[in-house]
Scaffold this motif. Sequence first.
Motif, PDB file in Angstrom:
ATOM      1  N   LEU A  97       0.727  -1.165   0.080  1.00 13.68           N
ATOM      2  CA  LEU A  97       0.054   0.038   0.256  1.00 13.68           C
ATOM      3  C   LEU A  97       0.819   1.349   0.037  1.00 13.68           C
ATOM      4  O   LEU A  97       0.539   2.319  -0.646  1.00 13.68           O
ATOM      5  N   LYS A  98       1.769   1.334   0.754  1.00 17.15           N
ATOM      6  CA  LYS A  98       2.870   2.203   0.921  1.00 17.15           C
ATOM      7  C   LYS A  98       3.516   2.725  -0.574  1.00 17.15           C
ATOM      8  O   LYS A  98       3.703   3.836  -1.023  1.00 17.15           O
ATOM      9  N   LEU A  99       3.926   1.487  -1.296  1.00 21.19           N
ATOM     10  CA  LEU A  99       4.472   1.714  -2.667  1.00 21.19           C
ATOM     11  C   LEU A  99       3.531   2.168  -3.460  1.00 21.19           C
ATOM     12  O   LEU A  99       3.604   3.248  -4.397  1.00 21.19           O
ATOM     13  N   GLU A 100       2.045   1.623  -3.422  1.00 16.31           N
ATOM     14  CA  GLU A 100       1.155   2.252  -4.338  1.00 16.31           C
ATOM     15  C   GLU A 100       0.770   3.672  -4.102  1.00 16.31           C
ATOM     16  O   GLU A 100       0.578   4.499  -5.114  1.00 16.31           O
ATOM     17  N   TYR A 101       0.683   4.124  -2.693  1.00 13.01           N
ATOM     18  CA  TYR A 101       0.400   5.545  -2.415  1.00 13.01           C
ATOM     19  C   TYR A 101       1.549   6.280  -2.920  1.00 13.01           C
ATOM     20  O   TYR A 101       1.236   7.561  -3.503  1.00 13.01           O
ATOM     21  N   ASN A 102       2.694   6.009  -2.836  1.00 13.01           N
ATOM     22  CA  ASN A 102       4.124   6.904  -3.392  1.00 13.01           C
ATOM     23  C   ASN A 102       3.617   7.031  -4.944  1.00 13.01           C
ATOM     24  O   ASN A 102       4.117   8.087  -5.458  1.00 13.01           O
ATOM     25  N   ASN A 103       3.348   5.782  -5.608  1.00 14.31           N
ATOM     26  CA  ASN A 103       3.107   5.878  -7.256  1.00 14.31           C
ATOM     27  C   ASN A 103       2.092   6.856  -7.386  1.00 14.31           C
ATOM     28  O   ASN A 103       2.133   7.573  -8.219  1.00 14.31           O
ATOM     29  N   LEU A 104       1.062   6.668  -6.718  1.00 14.23           N
ATOM     30  CA  LEU A 104      -0.008   7.410  -6.849  1.00 14.23           C
ATOM     31  C   LEU A 104       0.282   9.025  -6.501  1.00 14.23           C
ATOM     32  O   LEU A 104      -0.338  10.075  -7.243  1.00 14.23           O
ATOM     33  N   GLU A 105       1.166   9.410  -5.539  1.00 18.70           N
ATOM     34  CA  GLU A 105       1.434  10.666  -5.192  1.00 18.70           C
ATOM     35  C   GLU A 105       2.245  11.349  -6.284  1.00 18.70           C
ATOM     36  O   GLU A 105       2.088  12.321  -6.697  1.00 18.70           O
ATOM     37  N   HIS A 106       3.049  10.610  -6.683  1.00 20.27           N
ATOM     38  CA  HIS A 106       3.981  10.871  -8.057  1.00 20.27           C
ATOM     39  C   HIS A 106       3.228  11.023  -9.165  1.00 20.27           C
ATOM     40  O   HIS A 106       3.206  12.192  -9.905  1.00 20.27           O
ATOM     41  N   GLU A 107       2.335  10.303  -9.298  1.00 21.99           N
ATOM     42  CA  GLU A 107       1.282  10.358 -10.763  1.00 21.99           C
ATOM     43  C   GLU A 107       0.519  11.715 -10.379  1.00 21.99           C
ATOM     44  O   GLU A 107       0.230  12.458 -11.431  1.00 21.99           O
ATOM     45  N   THR A 108       0.080  12.023  -9.167  1.00 19.34           N
ATOM     46  CA  THR A 108      -0.700  13.203  -8.878  1.00 19.34           C
ATOM     47  C   THR A 108       0.062  14.376  -9.207  1.00 19.34           C
ATOM     48  O   THR A 108      -0.399  15.394  -9.889  1.00 19.34           O
ATOM     49  N   GLN A 109       1.309  14.412  -8.715  1.00 18.64           N
ATOM     50  CA  GLN A 109       2.229  15.535  -9.214  1.00 18.64           C
ATOM     51  C   GLN A 109       2.478  15.739 -10.420  1.00 18.64           C
ATOM     52  O   GLN A 109       2.363  16.958 -11.004  1.00 18.64           O
ATOM     53  N   LEU A 110       2.644  14.533 -11.291  1.00 20.83           N
ATOM     54  CA  LEU A 110       2.831  14.748 -12.813  1.00 20.83           C
ATOM     55  C   LEU A 110       1.482  15.406 -13.557  1.00 20.83           C
ATOM     56  O   LEU A 110       1.721  16.288 -14.187  1.00 20.83           O
TER      57      LEU A 110
END
Length: 190
Positions: free
Chosen positions: A82-95
């Motif tokens: 979940l942490k990895l998925e959250y980090n990926n989503l956060e990065h995607e949100t920033q992009l």
Amino acid sequence: MEEDTFSLGGKKRRLSVDQVKTLEMNFKEENKLEQERKVRIAKETRLHPRQVAVWFQNRRARWKTKQLERDYCVLQVHYDSLKLEYNNLEHETQLLTSKLKELRAKVREGKREEEHTMSLKEQKRETEEENDKIFQMVPTSHNGLCSWTTLGSMAEPCQFRNYPEKEIIMVKLKELRNLNYVDYASNVQW
């Protein structure tokens, strides 16, 4: 596997391999003991019922600890995922946020260009209207005299002489569009 030992009157006695196997097999069937079952297992293992009860109690404690460790490991793996998925989503949100800002800037720039284009079209339309007004003031035939009321009540000799009709005005029209009609004839240089 931990050593299975029991204390009888202050002296610890180790369980045999067969006793441990029998106790483990019964524990796998059911980890709780009723009185009848405890007596039956005690007879099979040649132990006192109290020893069987204590062994089950200790085994349940170890089982619970191991179950907690397994649950913790499962939860840790799930958390890491979940942490990895959250980090990926956060990065995607920033992009996506960055891309959205760029697109909004382009839209604003497009609106500015559209407004500028509309302004230029409006200026062109106004210039064309002014040109039409000036164009209408040029006489359609040149007989050497021009009788514009703006120049006075008397007819004056035409400065344009024998030029083709209405084309004479187009030569300097852009330079003259801000001049009054009265100043027009004196400012045209041929």
